[in-house]
Design a protein around this motif. Structure first.
Motif, PDB file in Angstrom:
ATOM      1  N   SER A   1       3.275  -0.475 -11.445  1.00  0.00           N
ATOM      2  CA  SER A   1       4.719  -0.222 -11.336  1.00  0.00           C
ATOM      3  C   SER A   1       4.996   0.698 -10.148  1.00  0.00           C
ATOM      4  CB  SER A   1       5.246   0.402 -12.629  1.00  0.00           C
ATOM      5  OG  SER A   1       4.476   1.541 -12.986  1.00  0.00           O
ATOM      6  N   PRO A   2       4.633   0.276  -8.927  1.00  0.00           N
ATOM      7  CA  PRO A   2       4.863   1.126  -7.751  1.00  0.00           C
ATOM      8  C   PRO A   2       6.338   1.153  -7.353  1.00  0.00           C
ATOM      9  CG  PRO A   2       4.047  -1.012  -7.069  1.00  0.00           C
ATOM     10  CD  PRO A   2       4.020  -1.011  -8.569  1.00  0.00           C
ATOM     11  N   MET A   3       6.695   2.092  -6.483  1.00  0.00           N
ATOM     12  CA  MET A   3       8.058   2.117  -5.956  1.00  0.00           C
ATOM     13  C   MET A   3       8.302   0.905  -5.059  1.00  0.00           C
ATOM     14  SD  MET A   3       8.519   6.165  -5.050  1.00  0.00           S
ATOM     15  CE  MET A   3      10.186   5.899  -4.435  1.00  0.00           C
ATOM     16  N   LEU A   4       7.281   0.512  -4.300  1.00  0.00           N
ATOM     17  CA  LEU A   4       7.388  -0.636  -3.404  1.00  0.00           C
ATOM     18  C   LEU A   4       6.224  -1.584  -3.629  1.00  0.00           C
ATOM     19  CD1 LEU A   4       8.542  -2.169  -0.912  1.00  0.00           C
ATOM     20  CD2 LEU A   4       7.094  -0.694   0.514  1.00  0.00           C
ATOM     21  N   TYR A   5       6.536  -2.869  -3.774  1.00  0.00           N
ATOM     22  CA  TYR A   5       5.490  -3.892  -3.902  1.00  0.00           C
ATOM     23  C   TYR A   5       5.756  -4.968  -2.864  1.00  0.00           C
ATOM     24  CZ  TYR A   5       2.257  -7.294  -5.867  1.00  0.00           C
ATOM     25  OH  TYR A   5       1.214  -8.169  -6.035  1.00  0.00           O
ATOM     26  N   VAL A   6       4.751  -5.260  -2.040  1.00  0.00           N
ATOM     27  CA  VAL A   6       4.867  -6.297  -1.015  1.00  0.00           C
ATOM     28  C   VAL A   6       3.902  -7.422  -1.364  1.00  0.00           C
ATOM     29  CG1 VAL A   6       4.759  -6.831   1.443  1.00  0.00           C
ATOM     30  CG2 VAL A   6       5.428  -4.527   0.700  1.00  0.00           C
ATOM     31  N   ALA A   7       4.438  -8.617  -1.566  1.00  0.00           N
ATOM     32  CA  ALA A   7       3.622  -9.790  -1.919  1.00  0.00           C
ATOM     33  C   ALA A   7       3.542 -10.702  -0.706  1.00  0.00           C
ATOM     34  CB  ALA A   7       4.245 -10.518  -3.101  1.00  0.00           C
ATOM     35  N   ILE A   8       2.341 -10.886  -0.187  1.00  0.00           N
ATOM     36  CA  ILE A   8       2.143 -11.665   1.037  1.00  0.00           C
ATOM     37  C   ILE A   8       1.335 -12.927   0.723  1.00  0.00           C
ATOM     38  CG2 ILE A   8       1.177 -11.640   3.357  1.00  0.00           C
ATOM     39  CD1 ILE A   8       1.480  -8.578   3.291  1.00  0.00           C
ATOM     40  N   GLY A   9       1.928 -14.076   0.984  1.00  0.00           N
ATOM     41  CA  GLY A   9       1.214 -15.328   0.739  1.00  0.00           C
ATOM     42  C   GLY A   9       0.899 -15.554  -0.722  1.00  0.00           C
TER      43      GLY A   9
ATOM     44  N   GLY B   1       3.564 -16.803  -6.731  1.00  0.00           N
ATOM     45  CA  GLY B   1       4.322 -16.243  -7.844  1.00  0.00           C
ATOM     46  C   GLY B   1       4.017 -16.880  -9.181  1.00  0.00           C
ATOM     47  N   ALA B   2       2.738 -17.109  -9.475  1.00  0.00           N
ATOM     48  CA  ALA B   2       2.360 -17.613 -10.800  1.00  0.00           C
ATOM     49  C   ALA B   2       2.764 -16.590 -11.857  1.00  0.00           C
ATOM     50  CB  ALA B   2       0.859 -17.864 -10.853  1.00  0.00           C
ATOM     51  N   MET B   3       3.075 -17.067 -13.058  1.00  0.00           N
ATOM     52  CA  MET B   3       3.586 -16.176 -14.101  1.00  0.00           C
ATOM     53  C   MET B   3       2.585 -15.084 -14.445  1.00  0.00           C
ATOM     54  SD  MET B   3       3.429 -18.943 -17.191  1.00  0.00           S
ATOM     55  CE  MET B   3       1.988 -19.981 -17.450  1.00  0.00           C
ATOM     56  N   GLN B   4       1.284 -15.382 -14.338  1.00  0.00           N
ATOM     57  CA  GLN B   4       0.288 -14.376 -14.655  1.00  0.00           C
ATOM     58  C   GLN B   4       0.321 -13.230 -13.647  1.00  0.00           C
ATOM     59  OE1 GLN B   4      -0.328 -17.628 -14.601  1.00  0.00           O
ATOM     60  NE2 GLN B   4      -0.921 -18.144 -16.672  1.00  0.00           N
ATOM     61  N   HIS B   5       0.595 -13.540 -12.383  1.00  0.00           N
ATOM     62  CA  HIS B   5       0.698 -12.488 -11.371  1.00  0.00           C
ATOM     63  C   HIS B   5       1.986 -11.693 -11.564  1.00  0.00           C
ATOM     64  CE1 HIS B   5      -0.122 -10.470  -7.571  1.00  0.00           C
ATOM     65  NE2 HIS B   5       1.170 -10.589  -7.316  1.00  0.00           N
ATOM     66  N   ILE B   6       3.076 -12.394 -11.831  1.00  0.00           N
ATOM     67  CA  ILE B   6       4.368 -11.733 -12.028  1.00  0.00           C
ATOM     68  C   ILE B   6       4.284 -10.710 -13.160  1.00  0.00           C
ATOM     69  CG2 ILE B   6       6.779 -12.096 -12.668  1.00  0.00           C
ATOM     70  CD1 ILE B   6       5.978 -13.076  -9.845  1.00  0.00           C
ATOM     71  N   ALA B   7       3.559 -11.048 -14.217  1.00  0.00           N
ATOM     72  CA  ALA B   7       3.439 -10.136 -15.360  1.00  0.00           C
ATOM     73  C   ALA B   7       2.812  -8.809 -14.963  1.00  0.00           C
ATOM     74  CB  ALA B   7       2.611 -10.792 -16.461  1.00  0.00           C
ATOM     75  N   GLY B   8       2.025  -8.813 -13.905  1.00  0.00           N
ATOM     76  CA  GLY B   8       1.352  -7.589 -13.491  1.00  0.00           C
ATOM     77  C   GLY B   8       2.154  -6.714 -12.561  1.00  0.00           C
ATOM     78  N   MET B   9       3.209  -7.276 -11.884  1.00  0.00           N
ATOM     79  CA  MET B   9       3.938  -6.487 -10.896  1.00  0.00           C
ATOM     80  C   MET B   9       5.438  -6.421 -11.155  1.00  0.00           C
ATOM     81  SD  MET B   9       5.512  -9.278  -9.536  1.00  0.00           S
ATOM     82  CE  MET B   9       6.412  -8.597  -8.160  1.00  0.00           C
ATOM     83  N   GLN B  10       5.906  -7.000 -12.256  1.00  0.00           N
ATOM     84  CA  GLN B  10       7.350  -7.114 -12.477  1.00  0.00           C
ATOM     85  C   GLN B  10       8.037  -5.768 -12.757  1.00  0.00           C
ATOM     86  OE1 GLN B  10       7.784  -9.835 -15.715  1.00  0.00           O
ATOM     87  NE2 GLN B  10       6.645  -8.570 -17.176  1.00  0.00           N
ATOM     88  N   ASP B  11       7.253  -4.734 -13.035  1.00  0.00           N
ATOM     89  CA  ASP B  11       7.841  -3.407 -13.248  1.00  0.00           C
ATOM     90  C   ASP B  11       7.977  -2.617 -11.956  1.00  0.00           C
ATOM     91  OD1 ASP B  11       8.090  -3.840 -15.960  1.00  0.00           O
ATOM     92  OD2 ASP B  11       6.175  -2.915 -16.458  1.00  0.00           O
ATOM     93  N   SER B  12       7.649  -3.221 -10.819  1.00  0.00           N
ATOM     94  CA  SER B  12       7.804  -2.556  -9.525  1.00  0.00           C
ATOM     95  C   SER B  12       9.283  -2.287  -9.266  1.00  0.00           C
ATOM     96  CB  SER B  12       7.235  -3.423  -8.402  1.00  0.00           C
ATOM     97  OG  SER B  12       5.886  -3.765  -8.658  1.00  0.00           O
ATOM     98  N   GLU B  13       9.579  -1.147  -8.627  1.00  0.00           N
ATOM     99  CA  GLU B  13      10.977  -0.787  -8.410  1.00  0.00           C
ATOM    100  C   GLU B  13      11.632  -1.645  -7.337  1.00  0.00           C
ATOM    101  OE1 GLU B  13      11.916   3.353  -8.094  1.00  0.00           O
ATOM    102  OE2 GLU B  13      10.264   3.928  -9.408  1.00  0.00           O
TER     103      GLU B  13
END
Length: 383
Positions: free
Chosen positions: A314-322, A325-337
């Motif tokens: 749950s970082p303040m900033l999350y940058v996803a490159i390439g 957006g599979a649901m399993q990945h989203i579940a891990g970063m969706q609390d990012s600000e």
């Protein structure tokens, strides 16, 4: 229940909370009074018992013994199996079910370095199956037709635990069942239905100091033959990657495929400018893309995976490159600000999860971002 340095590990409280939610519903639907039992092994650990009841356990079985101070898989496997099969313990926990008790209905472990090993050896001892790295649990009655288990006949399996886990693509779920054989020639029961649960997937419940429960202090049966392995020293090895100490995380996925080494170096440079930790999507950890040994051993490792098969952040900033957006990945970063995504596919699912979507190739976009960040830093330093 795993514990280190006088504290119960978060994953243990997470799976205890999920067990509480499942069984509040289970007992209501089936008009039953089945219990959640927390099992904890160690030395000088009796004080944990009340805490585990506050976090959702109906009963705690505490095996407190000097030989359980350090983890030895052979001894821990033996003691957990003894507890799981002990009818006297079952009668103290819930007398109404004691006569019919054979084995626990379900059993959960943490999907960490300890739990993955321990779950496999315990389930062998209990002669049942194991689903590993689970991130969703559902209990249902279901009708199943199986050529071997049911002779091809539709058969109702009651109170079946559906255990879900992501497949290696990151886009699909695999449902794992542990079903009895009903075919007469191979008839056999498979209990407990067991699994290991990925850390960070479930939330612990709010502790309630007023909760009451049964605490059973169990004297393990340890023989001289069990003590062939001795622990001479014990050192806790920290994770290779600590996402908690950084305010920003930059992650990359299979979009690096055109030039893995060069593109990962671009990601590293961007992370450096943002003072960010580097994460990856699950497929990258399988090293399916060609990269130099130095790059792959540093960045394409399981410890960097973000998602249900890795870390929940749950970082303040999350940058996803390439990253698509599979649901399993989203579940891990969706609390990012705040989320920024860079992707050449304007229809990728990650677009719906981000605050800013940059439609472009990382090779073109990252150098521009790095250049602008350097300019901004110069302005800040000059001011």
């Amino acid at each position: 229940m795993e514990h280190i340095d006088g504290k119960i590990l978060p994953v243990s409280l997470e799976m205890l909370g999920e067990a509480r939610r499942l069984f509040d519903d289970f007992n209501a639907r089936y008009s039953s009074n089945e219990k959640i039992v927390a099992v904890i092994l160690g030395n000088n650990i009796k004080d944990f018992s009340k805490e585990l009841i506050e976090y959702g356990a109906d009963a705690v079985v505490c095996a407190d013994h000097p030989e359980l101070k350090d983890l030895r898989n052979t001894i821990h496997t033996k003691v957990i199996s003894q507890i799981a099969l002990d009818k006297e313990i079952a009668s103290r926990i819930e007398p109404d079910y004691a006569k019919e008790f054979k084995k626990p209905r379900y059993i959960f472990f943490a999907a960490d370095s300890i739990g993955r090993h321990l779950s496999s050896t315990v389930l062998v001892e209990l002669e049942s199956g194991l689903a590993s790295d689970i991130n969703k649990l559902v209990i249902h009655d279901m009708t199943v037709t199986h050529q071997i288990k049911t002779e091809g006949k539709p058969t109702l399996f009651k109170k079946t635990l559906e255990m879900y886990r992501p497949d290696f693509s990151g886009f699909l779920w695999t449902t794992i069942l542990c079903l009895n054989n009903t075919t007469p020639s191979i008839k056999r029961e498979y209990y407990p239905q067991g699994c290991s649960i990925i850390p960070g997937v479930f939330e612990p419940i709010k502790p309630d100091p007023k909760r009451s429960g049964e605490i059973i202090f169990y004297e393990p049966k340890i023989e001289e033959n069990d003590l062939k392995v001795k622990v001479l020293s014990h050192k806790i090895v920290k994770s290779e990657v600590d996402f908690e100490i950084r305010k920003a995380v930059v992650s990359f996925g299979r979009g690096i495929k055109d030039a893995p080494d060069e593109n990962i170096k671009l990601v590293v440079e961007l992370a450096k400018q943002l003072d960010a930790e580097i994460g990856i999507s699950l497929p990258i950890s399988k090293k399916l893309l060609p990269a130099s040994q130095a790059i792959s051993s540093t960045y394409m490792i399981p410890a960097r995976v973000i998602g249900t098969s890795g870390s929940k952040i749950s970082p303040m900033l999350y940058v996803a490159i390439g990253i698509s957006g599979a649901m399993q990945h989203i579940a891990g970063m969706q609390d990012s600000e705040f989320v920024v995504a860079i992707n050449p596919d304007e229809n990728s699912p990650i677009k719906n999860e981000c605050d800013i979507f940059i439609n472009g190739r990382m090779e073109d976009v990252i150098p521009l971002l790095v250049e602008e960040l350097k300019k901004q830093q110069q302005v800040v330093q000059a001011g």
